[in-house]
Scaffold this active site. Structure first.
Site, PDB file in Angstrom:
ATOM      1  N   SER A 152       5.635 -13.505   4.196  1.00  0.00           N
ATOM      2  CA  SER A 152       4.695 -13.904   4.289  1.00  0.00           C
ATOM      3  C   SER A 152       5.485 -13.761   6.144  1.00  0.00           C
ATOM      4  O   SER A 152       6.016 -13.587   6.719  1.00  0.00           O
ATOM      5  CB  SER A 152       4.488 -15.817   4.681  1.00  0.00           C
ATOM      6  N   TYR A 165       6.144 -24.195   2.681  1.00  0.00           N
ATOM      7  CA  TYR A 165       5.865 -23.065   2.361  1.00  0.00           C
ATOM      8  C   TYR A 165       6.518 -21.751   3.120  1.00  0.00           C
ATOM      9  O   TYR A 165       6.954 -20.734   2.326  1.00  0.00           O
ATOM     10  CB  TYR A 165       4.639 -22.524   2.771  1.00  0.00           C
TER      11      TYR A 165
HETATM   12  P1  NAD Z   1      -4.514 -16.549  -3.963  1.00  0.00           P
HETATM   13  O1  NAD Z   1      -4.537 -18.062  -4.312  1.00  0.00           O
HETATM   14  O2  NAD Z   1      -6.755 -16.030  -3.823  1.00  0.00           O
HETATM   15  O3  NAD Z   1      -4.213 -15.809  -4.862  1.00  0.00           O
HETATM   16  C1  NAD Z   1      -3.210 -16.097  -5.859  1.00  0.00           C
HETATM   17  C2  NAD Z   1      -3.384 -16.262  -6.950  1.00  0.00           C
HETATM   18  O4  NAD Z   1      -2.357 -16.423  -7.833  1.00  0.00           O
HETATM   19  C3  NAD Z   1      -4.613 -17.702  -7.907  1.00  0.00           C
HETATM   20  O5  NAD Z   1      -5.671 -15.647  -8.529  1.00  0.00           O
HETATM   21  C4  NAD Z   1      -3.744 -17.964  -8.691  1.00  0.00           C
HETATM   22  O6  NAD Z   1      -4.337 -17.990 -10.291  1.00  0.00           O
HETATM   23  C5  NAD Z   1      -2.461 -17.235  -9.258  1.00  0.00           C
HETATM   24  N1  NAD Z   1      -1.170 -17.897  -9.503  1.00  0.00           N
HETATM   25  C6  NAD Z   1      -1.341 -19.311  -8.842  1.00  0.00           C
HETATM   26  N2  NAD Z   1      -0.226 -20.633  -9.877  1.00  0.00           N
HETATM   27  C7  NAD Z   1      -0.450 -19.190 -10.848  1.00  0.00           C
HETATM   28  C8  NAD Z   1       0.845 -19.496 -11.793  1.00  0.00           C
HETATM   29  N3  NAD Z   1       1.750 -20.736 -12.222  1.00  0.00           N
HETATM   30  N4  NAD Z   1       0.919 -19.010 -12.884  1.00  0.00           N
HETATM   31  C9  NAD Z   1      -0.629 -17.496 -12.547  1.00  0.00           C
HETATM   32  N5  NAD Z   1      -0.792 -17.194 -11.613  1.00  0.00           N
HETATM   33  C10 NAD Z   1      -0.729 -18.744 -10.768  1.00  0.00           C
HETATM   34  O7  NAD Z   1      -3.955 -15.744  -2.723  1.00  0.00           O
HETATM   35  P2  NAD Z   1      -3.821 -14.662  -2.213  1.00  0.00           P
HETATM   36  O8  NAD Z   1      -4.442 -15.500  -0.525  1.00  0.00           O
HETATM   37  O9  NAD Z   1      -4.996 -13.575  -1.779  1.00  0.00           O
HETATM   38  O10 NAD Z   1      -3.008 -14.722  -1.630  1.00  0.00           O
HETATM   39  C11 NAD Z   1      -1.859 -13.716  -2.526  1.00  0.00           C
HETATM   40  C12 NAD Z   1      -0.065 -13.488  -1.822  1.00  0.00           C
HETATM   41  O11 NAD Z   1      -0.116 -13.780  -0.125  1.00  0.00           O
HETATM   42  C13 NAD Z   1       0.366 -15.062  -2.021  1.00  0.00           C
HETATM   43  O12 NAD Z   1       1.915 -14.876  -2.538  1.00  0.00           O
HETATM   44  C14 NAD Z   1       0.512 -15.690  -1.083  1.00  0.00           C
HETATM   45  O13 NAD Z   1       1.033 -15.907  -0.278  1.00  0.00           O
HETATM   46  C15 NAD Z   1       0.678 -14.726   0.273  1.00  0.00           C
HETATM   47  N6  NAD Z   1       0.156 -14.148   1.894  1.00  0.00           N
HETATM   48  C16 NAD Z   1      -1.212 -14.671   1.887  1.00  0.00           C
HETATM   49  C17 NAD Z   1      -1.312 -15.013   3.266  1.00  0.00           C
HETATM   50  C18 NAD Z   1      -3.202 -14.980   3.663  1.00  0.00           C
HETATM   51  O14 NAD Z   1      -3.868 -14.737   4.745  1.00  0.00           O
HETATM   52  N7  NAD Z   1      -4.154 -15.327   3.165  1.00  0.00           N
HETATM   53  C19 NAD Z   1      -0.353 -14.459   4.393  1.00  0.00           C
HETATM   54  C20 NAD Z   1       0.833 -14.022   4.376  1.00  0.00           C
HETATM   55  C21 NAD Z   1       0.947 -14.059   2.251  1.00  0.00           C
END
Ligand code: NAD
Length: 272
Positions: A152, A165
Site C-alpha cells: 500500500s 494498517y
Molecule cells: P476487500 O475488502 O474488498 O477484499 C479483501 C478480501 O479479503 C475480502 O473478500 C475478505 O472476505 C477477504 N478476507 C479478509 N479476511 C480474510 C481471512 N482471514 N481469510 C480469508 N479471506 C479474508 O479489499 P480490497 O479493497 O479489494 O483490497 C485488496 C487488497 O489491496 C488488500 O490487501 C488491501 O489492503 C489492499 N489495498 C487496497 C487499496 C484500496 O484503495 N482499496 C489500496 C492499497 C492496498
C-alpha cells in the site's frame, strides 16, 4: 516475444479473491487462460465469481479458507494440487483496515483497543506470511513459482489515522524483499517474490474515510488524496491488471524483491 506476458495454463491462487480488487484480478487472469483458485472467507461471493468465470468457458475454483489458520491453507494446497497439479502463482490479496482500528474525532490513537490493532496486523501481515509458508514450501519443492503480495502507499509513508494498517503494510513490503532473497538464494532463481502497492481505489474498506456516507461527496481526506495524486483521480481496479500480468509472467523474469506503486503518481509527488 509472443509469449512474454502469457499466463496461459498457469495455476494461480488468489487470497481475498472475492474482494473488490482481487475479484478483478481473478477475472482477468482466468480470461487470459490461467486456472484460478480463490481462497476467501466470503465463500458465496467467491463461488458466484467462479460460476461467472466457468460459464464463460474459463477455469476457476474456490475454497472457503481462513488465511490466519495454517491447517486451512494446507487443505487448500491439497485441493489445488489435486485439481491443477501445481502452484505457479500466489497472489496475497486478503488485507485491509477497519473503523475500530482507525483514529477518529471520538477516538485517539491511545484509546484504540488492542484487539483491533492485533486484527489488522494479523490480517495484513500474518495473512501474507502463512500462505507464503504453505504455498512457498510447495514452490521450493517444484523449484519454481511466483508470489505477488499486496502492499500500500502507507508502506512508503504512513497516512494519518491508520497506524496499525500502515505498520502492517510496511512489514509486507519488507517481508517481500526478505522472501525474495530467501527463495532465490536457497531454492531457485525461478521463484520470484514482488509486491504491488496500489494507490487509492474507492472500495468498501476505505469508502467511509474517503466519501461522506450520506451525500457520497468526498471527505476532506478524500479531497486531500485527490489533490496529492498528480492524475487527480482514484484508480480503477482493472488498472492493476497490467502490472500484475508483468509480475507473474516471463516479462519480469529478472525482477524480484520489488514493490511497484500503481498510484497515479501519488508516491512521487512531494505536494509542492
Ligand atoms: P476487500 O475488502 O474488498 O477484499 C479483501 C478480501 O479479503 C475480502 O473478500 C475478505 O472476505 C477477504 N478476507 C479478509 N479476511 C480474510 C481471512 N482471514 N481469510 C480469508 N479471506 C479474508 O479489499 P480490497 O479493497 O479489494 O483490497 C485488496 C487488497 O489491496 C488488500 O490487501 C488491501 O489492503 C489492499 N489495498 C487496497 C487499496 C484500496 O484503495 N482499496 C489500496 C492499497 C492496498
Amino acid at each position: 516475444m509472443d509469449n512474454l506476458f502469457s499466463v496461459e495454463n498457469k495455476s494461480v491462487v488468489i487470497t481475498g479473491g472475492a474482494g473488490v480488487l482481487c475479484s478483478q484480478m481473478a477475472l482477468a487472469l482466468a480470461q487470459a487462460g490461467a486456472k484460478v483458485c480463490i481462497l476467501d472467507l466470503k465463500i458465496k461471493a467467491a463461488r458466484s465469481l467462479c460460476n461467472r468465470i466457468n460459464s464463460d468457458g474459463f477455469t476457476a475454483i474456490a475454497k472457503k479458507t481462513n488465511l490466519l489458520k495454517k491447517e486451512q491453507i494446507q487443505d487448500a494446497l491439497k485441493m489445488i494440487i489435486n485439481k491443477f497439479g501445481s502452484i505457479d502463482v500466489l497472489i496475497n490479496g486478503a488485507g485491509g483496515n477497519k473503523k475500530e482500528a482507525t483514529v477518529s474525532k471520538d477516538k485517539t490513537f491511545f484509546d484504540i483497543d488492542a484487539r483491533a490493532l492485533q486484527q489488522i496486523i494479523d490480517l495484513n501481515l500474518l495473512g501474507t506470511l502463512l500462505p507464503c509458508q504453505v504455498f512457498g514450501k510447495q514452490m521450493a519443492k517444484q523449484q519454481s513459482g511466483i508470489i505477488v503480495n499486496i502492499s500500500s502507499m502507507n508502506a512508503f509513508r504512513p497516512l494519518t489515522n491508520i497506524a496499525a494498517y500502515s505498520a502492517a503494510k510496511a512489514a509486507v513490503s519488507n517481508f517481500t524483499q526478505w522472501l525474495a532473497v530467501y527463495m532465490a538464494m536457497n531454492f531457485s532463481e525461478s521463484i520470484r517474490v514482488n509486491a504491488i502497492a496500489p494507490g487509492f481505489f474507492l472500495t468498501e474498506q476505505n469508502r467511509y474515510l474517503l466519501t461522506n456516507e450520506k451525500s457520497g461527496k468526498l471527505t476532506d481526506r478524500g479531497k486531500r488524496i485527490i489533490e496529492h495524486t498528480p492524475m487527480a483521480r482514484f484508480g480503477r481496479p482493472d488498472e492493476l491488471i497490467g502490472t500484475l500480468l508483468w509480475l507473474i509472467s516471463d516479462a519480469s523474469k529478472f525482477v524480484t524483491g520489488t514493490v511497484v506503486p500503481v498510484d497515479g503518481g501519488f508516491n512521487a509527488f512531494s505536494g509542492v
